[in-house]
Design an enzyme around this catalytic site. Sequence first.
Site, PDB file in Angstrom:
ATOM      1  N   LYS A   1     -79.958  59.609 -64.983  1.00  0.00           N
ATOM      2  CA  LYS A   1     -78.631  60.213 -65.036  1.00  0.00           C
ATOM      3  C   LYS A   1     -78.722  61.700 -64.781  1.00  0.00           C
ATOM      4  O   LYS A   1     -79.565  62.339 -65.403  1.00  0.00           O
ATOM      5  CB  LYS A   1     -78.056  59.962 -66.431  1.00  0.00           C
TER       6      LYS A   1
ATOM      7  N   TYR B   1     -67.364  55.379 -62.840  1.00  0.00           N
ATOM      8  CA  TYR B   1     -65.912  55.420 -63.075  1.00  0.00           C
ATOM      9  C   TYR B   1     -65.169  54.718 -61.950  1.00  0.00           C
ATOM     10  O   TYR B   1     -63.960  54.524 -62.027  1.00  0.00           O
ATOM     11  CB  TYR B   1     -65.460  56.877 -63.233  1.00  0.00           C
TER      12      TYR B   1
ATOM     13  N   LYS C   1     -82.612  61.906 -68.463  1.00  0.00           N
ATOM     14  CA  LYS C   1     -81.276  62.504 -68.443  1.00  0.00           C
ATOM     15  C   LYS C   1     -81.418  64.007 -68.288  1.00  0.00           C
ATOM     16  O   LYS C   1     -82.076  64.666 -69.090  1.00  0.00           O
ATOM     17  CB  LYS C   1     -80.535  62.176 -69.732  1.00  0.00           C
TER      18      LYS C   1
HETATM   19  C1  PBG Z   1     -73.699  62.437 -74.231  1.00  0.00           C
HETATM   20  C2  PBG Z   1     -73.260  61.999 -72.888  1.00  0.00           C
HETATM   21  C3  PBG Z   1     -72.806  62.803 -71.848  1.00  0.00           C
HETATM   22  C4  PBG Z   1     -72.509  61.951 -70.787  1.00  0.00           C
HETATM   23  C5  PBG Z   1     -72.781  60.665 -71.214  1.00  0.00           C
HETATM   24  N1  PBG Z   1     -73.273  60.710 -72.505  1.00  0.00           N
HETATM   25  C6  PBG Z   1     -72.525  64.245 -71.785  1.00  0.00           C
HETATM   26  C7  PBG Z   1     -73.554  65.245 -72.030  1.00  0.00           C
HETATM   27  O1  PBG Z   1     -74.746  64.980 -72.121  1.00  0.00           O
HETATM   28  O2  PBG Z   1     -73.118  66.398 -72.151  1.00  0.00           O
HETATM   29  C8  PBG Z   1     -72.006  62.394 -69.448  1.00  0.00           C
HETATM   30  C9  PBG Z   1     -71.377  61.353 -68.619  1.00  0.00           C
HETATM   31  C10 PBG Z   1     -70.589  61.848 -67.478  1.00  0.00           C
HETATM   32  O3  PBG Z   1     -70.607  63.036 -67.107  1.00  0.00           O
HETATM   33  O4  PBG Z   1     -69.900  61.017 -66.887  1.00  0.00           O
HETATM   34  N2  PBG Z   1     -73.080  61.716 -75.234  1.00  0.00           N
END
Ligand code: PBG
Length: 323
Positions: A248, A313, A195
């Site tokens: 991600k 989404y 991530k």
């Molecule tokens: C953290 C989390 C995030 C997203 C999913 N889980 C945000 C972040 O790390 O700031 C982002 C998902 C998206 O942008 O659609 N709980």
Amino acid sequence: MPFPIHRKRRLRVSEPMRRLVRETRLDPSQFILPLFTCPGEGVRREIGSMPGNFQLSIDELVKECEQARALGIGGVILFGIPEKKDEFASEAYADEGITQRAVRALKRGVPNLLVITDVCNCEYTSHGHCGKIVDGDVDNDATLAWLAEAALSHARAGADIVAPSDMMDGRVAAIRHSLDAHGFYKTPILSYAAKYASVFYGPFREAAESTPQFGDRRSYQMDPANGREAIAEMDLDLEEGADMLMVKPAMPYLDVIRAARERYHVPIGAYQVSGEFSMIVAAAQKGWLDLDRAMMESLISIRRAGADFMLTYFAKDAARALG
Ligand code: PBG
């Protein structure tokens, strides 16, 4: 000899021909719909930066999930927006927390829909960071206890899969141990293993009200410049007991998805994040892109790169388009 002998266009001549030789296919079962749930009743508040997405109270969430199930999508992933946030992310691991209550309502109201929970603290902390703050930084090891508790409370509520997204070191092992110690050895972990600290989460932070109040997440999420490090992260998460891996965001990191596909034999997920979604929708609203085609091309590219399933989404719209 006439030239050219080889004509690739022969197999592109008609839709039936193209259909026959198509290498990659999409199916609604590959889509996971992210949903935001909030306190209250009858709440269906559209998220400005993510048209067509809503903060939903639990009763509305149940209705949304009935639709998702009817469309045959693979499942949903839940993000909770708590009544109140505090320094300790108390509601993240409370049995009566918003996510825990939502899971119970879904398991009761929409059986046979796969329910994944996002395990993270950022929606629940007053400072918006993903863990406990010590000396201005997120303290890794103190945060592990919160995550293990949160995952356990989700499993207790009936979550089918828990998905840690915080990027603390050792969280998969901590969660696995806590689940197993309490008899939840059957609950799989989908790790957000690679991530990145991405600008493309911007719209999500409005949706989940989780913008960090100071600094950013670069001391725990990955540097977008690093590909090899993603492999190291994924190796570790598998060693720690992850059942599935996730990359991600998705489209800016197709190389990482491909590398994961080639290296591992576990299912690979990819998260087409809020910014990826909102860019396409915004361009379509301006008349610059055809929405349906951009949606399907983006999803097929992620699938072609090697993802088994996509968090998106567009899940409902794409399922309808395939319908
Ligand atoms: C953290 C989390 C995030 C997203 C999913 N889980 C945000 C972040 O790390 O700031 C982002 C998902 C998206 O942008 O659609 N709980």
